[in-house]
Design an enzyme around this catalytic site. Structure first.
Site, PDB file in Angstrom:
ATOM      1  N   LYS A 275     -22.013  -6.003 -23.613  1.00 48.50           N
ATOM      2  CA  LYS A 275     -20.704  -5.394 -23.291  1.00 48.50           C
ATOM      3  C   LYS A 275     -20.867  -3.878 -23.191  1.00 48.50           C
ATOM      4  O   LYS A 275     -20.302  -3.224 -22.309  1.00 48.50           O
ATOM      5  CB  LYS A 275     -19.678  -5.780 -24.365  1.00 48.50           C
ATOM      6  CG  LYS A 275     -18.234  -5.466 -24.018  1.00 48.50           C
ATOM      7  CD  LYS A 275     -17.821  -4.032 -24.272  1.00 48.50           C
ATOM      8  CE  LYS A 275     -16.362  -3.804 -23.917  1.00 48.50           C
ATOM      9  NZ  LYS A 275     -15.938  -2.422 -24.182  1.00 48.50           N
ATOM     10  N   ASP A 291     -16.888  -5.392  -6.436  1.00 48.88           N
ATOM     11  CA  ASP A 291     -16.295  -6.557  -7.096  1.00 48.88           C
ATOM     12  C   ASP A 291     -16.902  -6.702  -8.500  1.00 48.88           C
ATOM     13  O   ASP A 291     -17.999  -7.250  -8.658  1.00 48.88           O
ATOM     14  CB  ASP A 291     -16.584  -7.793  -6.216  1.00 48.88           C
ATOM     15  CG  ASP A 291     -16.001  -9.073  -6.776  1.00 48.88           C
ATOM     16  OD1 ASP A 291     -15.626  -9.095  -7.967  1.00 48.88           O
ATOM     17  OD2 ASP A 291     -15.936 -10.054  -6.017  1.00 48.88           O
ATOM     18  N   HIS A 388     -15.950   7.581 -31.339  1.00 55.61           N
ATOM     19  CA  HIS A 388     -15.012   6.806 -30.539  1.00 55.61           C
ATOM     20  C   HIS A 388     -13.578   7.210 -30.868  1.00 55.61           C
ATOM     21  O   HIS A 388     -12.774   7.487 -29.992  1.00 55.61           O
ATOM     22  CB  HIS A 388     -15.233   5.331 -30.881  1.00 55.61           C
ATOM     23  CG  HIS A 388     -14.688   4.392 -29.885  1.00 55.61           C
ATOM     24  ND1 HIS A 388     -15.339   4.119 -28.705  1.00 55.61           N
ATOM     25  CD2 HIS A 388     -13.564   3.665 -29.868  1.00 55.61           C
ATOM     26  CE1 HIS A 388     -14.636   3.258 -28.012  1.00 55.61           C
ATOM     27  NE2 HIS A 388     -13.544   2.970 -28.695  1.00 55.61           N
TER      28      HIS A 388
HETATM   29  C1  MEV Z   1     -17.702  -0.766 -27.159  1.00 53.69           C
HETATM   30  O1  MEV Z   1     -16.989  -0.663 -25.949  1.00 53.69           O
HETATM   31  C2  MEV Z   1     -19.148  -1.114 -26.893  1.00 53.69           C
HETATM   32  C3  MEV Z   1     -20.018  -1.329 -28.139  1.00 53.69           C
HETATM   33  O2  MEV Z   1     -19.457  -2.347 -28.958  1.00 53.69           O
HETATM   34  C4  MEV Z   1     -21.386  -1.723 -27.659  1.00 53.69           C
HETATM   35  C5  MEV Z   1     -22.352  -2.126 -28.759  1.00 53.69           C
HETATM   36  O3  MEV Z   1     -21.934  -2.583 -29.823  1.00 53.69           O
HETATM   37  O4  MEV Z   1     -23.570  -2.032 -28.477  1.00 53.69           O
HETATM   38  C6  MEV Z   1     -20.077  -0.082 -28.989  1.00 53.69           C
END
Ligand code: MEV
Length: 446
Positions: A275, A291, A388
């Site tokens: 992700k 896409d 974050h």
């Molecule tokens: C958050 O958008 C993405 C993370 O969870 C990726 C990861 O854990 O490697 C920080």
């Protein structure tokens, strides 16, 4: 891009108008072109009404630029469209570390899409396979005739493969070089043209005729090398629930390798690891009008191709360096589709400085590897929340009603208080506004 490259110190501190000017200057875009393209998010409601159905309006997303990116020795300003705070900053930051180690090295060894023709009700799959192989030439020229424009651009069907799925089902794969197109329409047109003839040849019933999004013949490979000293930063909890201590650069590198191993051993972690990669990849894919559902489907199917879900990127130590490698399928286009109508997608390609689909794929994958590095570095040190949340604080401030300069003040205060909540932001905003209306000492009240 001019020779001042993709490194622009202090860019994030510039006012919006100035940021636009700097990017236009570097990318050789007339400022009016940019202003016009981004006005109202690029696509107006009337245009949107021609793109999909039942339209009510459009839906805006932030359009930003990742800095410091160097791929195969060339600097690129990389447009990203993403709603998650910290993705653009984290990718730019990681790209700066990679740049110090020489930048990203990327390649697309072959660029073939797969069109599938499903054939069912087959009595002898051996015989059907042999017949289809024998008629390969005929099927390939039939496929070529379905896409005369693509042949004119030097692309077209390249090969045919036959796969026996058992249960009386055989699938024909037509491998197609789509050049700078993503290729879905081209490949579907080919599959539909070839299907009835293939069914006749195989004495089969014709089934589906559609591209495969597992485009593992259109893979991109990216690698990078980061000196451990360039990873230096930060503090991490040394004891459970305990104090924090500075980490040595080699400890950070080892932490990133351990995080990679975690993803290699555990599909629950691999999903989150991937992700983080897709944070970077999708942002470029969306910015350039591609896409992202196709890209996501391909990425995760590829990650699970061995029967076990695996990370798309892995990290290893090589002496004092940390080496990252990412391989994933990417079917991106620089012509057709959304690009025909979306002025911001067109602008994104101009800023990126390419009309070449392979170069676009190499860029998206590099941003994926950068995003992965940024996430693992944060996770292996101070944790993800600090960086974050301090960036997230700005959207919390906006949600609490802050406007203009108030946004940064409120965000900074709630981040410093470690309470990044809308209620806290509302309190701070009230304090700020009350203070602004109070007469300063010595000033007569009115
Ligand atoms: C958050 O958008 C993405 C993370 O969870 C990726 C990861 O854990 O490697 C920080």
């Amino acid at each position: 891009m001019d020779n001042r490259g993709s490194r622009i110190p202090g860019f994030y501190k510039l006012p919006l108008r100035e940021r636009r000017r700097v990017v236009c200057d570097r990318a050789g875009v007339h400022p009016e072109v940019l202003e016009r393209a981004v006005a109202g998010g690029g696509l107006d409601a009337l245009m949107a009404d021609k793109v999909v159905e039942n339209v009510l309006g459009t839906y805006g997303m932030p359009f930003g630029i990742a800095l410091n990116v160097r791929i195969n020795g060339k600097d690129r300003l990389v447009p990203m469209v993403v709603e998650e705070p910290s993705v653009v900053a984290a990718a730019s930051n990681a790209a700066r570390m990679v740049r110090a180690g020489g930048g990203f090295t990327a390649e697309v060894p072959e660029s073939l899409m797969i069109g599938q023709v499903q054939l069912t009700g087959i009595r002898s799959s051996e015989q059907a396979t042999a017949e289809l192989e024998r008629h390969k030439g005929e099927l390939l020229s039939l496929a070529g005739r379905a896409v005369p424009g693509l042949l004119g651009r030097g692309g077209g069907p390249r090969d045919i493969e036959v796969r026996d799925l058992g249960h009386g089902m055989v699938v024909l794969h037509v491998l197609v070089d789509c050049k700078d197109a993503m290729g879905a329409n081209l490949v579907n047109a080919i599959a539909e043209a070839v299907g009835p003839v293939a069914a006749r040849i195989a004495h089969a019933t014709l089934g589906l005729r559609i591209l495969s999004n597992l485009c593992d013949r259109r893979r991109v490979h990216v690698s990078c090398r980061v000196h451990a000293r360039d990873l230096a930063f930060g503090r991490a909890p040394s004891q459970p629930g305990g104090s924090v201590e500075a980490l040595e650069p080699h400890e950070i590198a080892d932490g990133i390798v351990a995080a990679s191993r975690f993803a290699e051993l555990d599909p629950y972690r691999a999903a989150t690891h991937n992700k983080g990669i897709m944070n970077g990849v999708d942002a470029v894919v969306i910015a350039t009008g591609n896409d992202f559902r196709a890209v996501e489907a391909g990425a995760h199917a590829y990650a699970a191709r061995t029967g076990e879900y695996r990370p798309l990127a892995v990290w290893r130590r090589d002496g004092e360096d940390l080496v990252g490698e990412l391989t994933m399928p990417l079917s991106l286009g620089t012509v057709g589709g959304t690009l025909r109508v979306h002025p911001v997608a067109q602008l994104a390609l101009t800023i990126l400085g390419t009309n070449n689909a392979d170069e676009l794929s190499m860029t998206a994958a590099s941003l994926g590897l950068a995003s992965n590095l940024a996430a693992l570095r944060a996770l292996a040190t101070e944790g993800i929340q600090r960086g974050h949340m301090s960036l997230h604080a700005r959207s919390v401030a906006v949600a609490a009603g802050a406007v203009g300069d108030e946004v940064e003040s409120v965000a900074a205060t709630i981040a410093a208080r470690g309470s990044i909540l809308v209620a806290e932001a509302a309190r701070v905003l009230l304090e700020l506004r009350t203070a602004a209306h109070e007469p300063s000492p010595g000033q007569p009240s009115t």
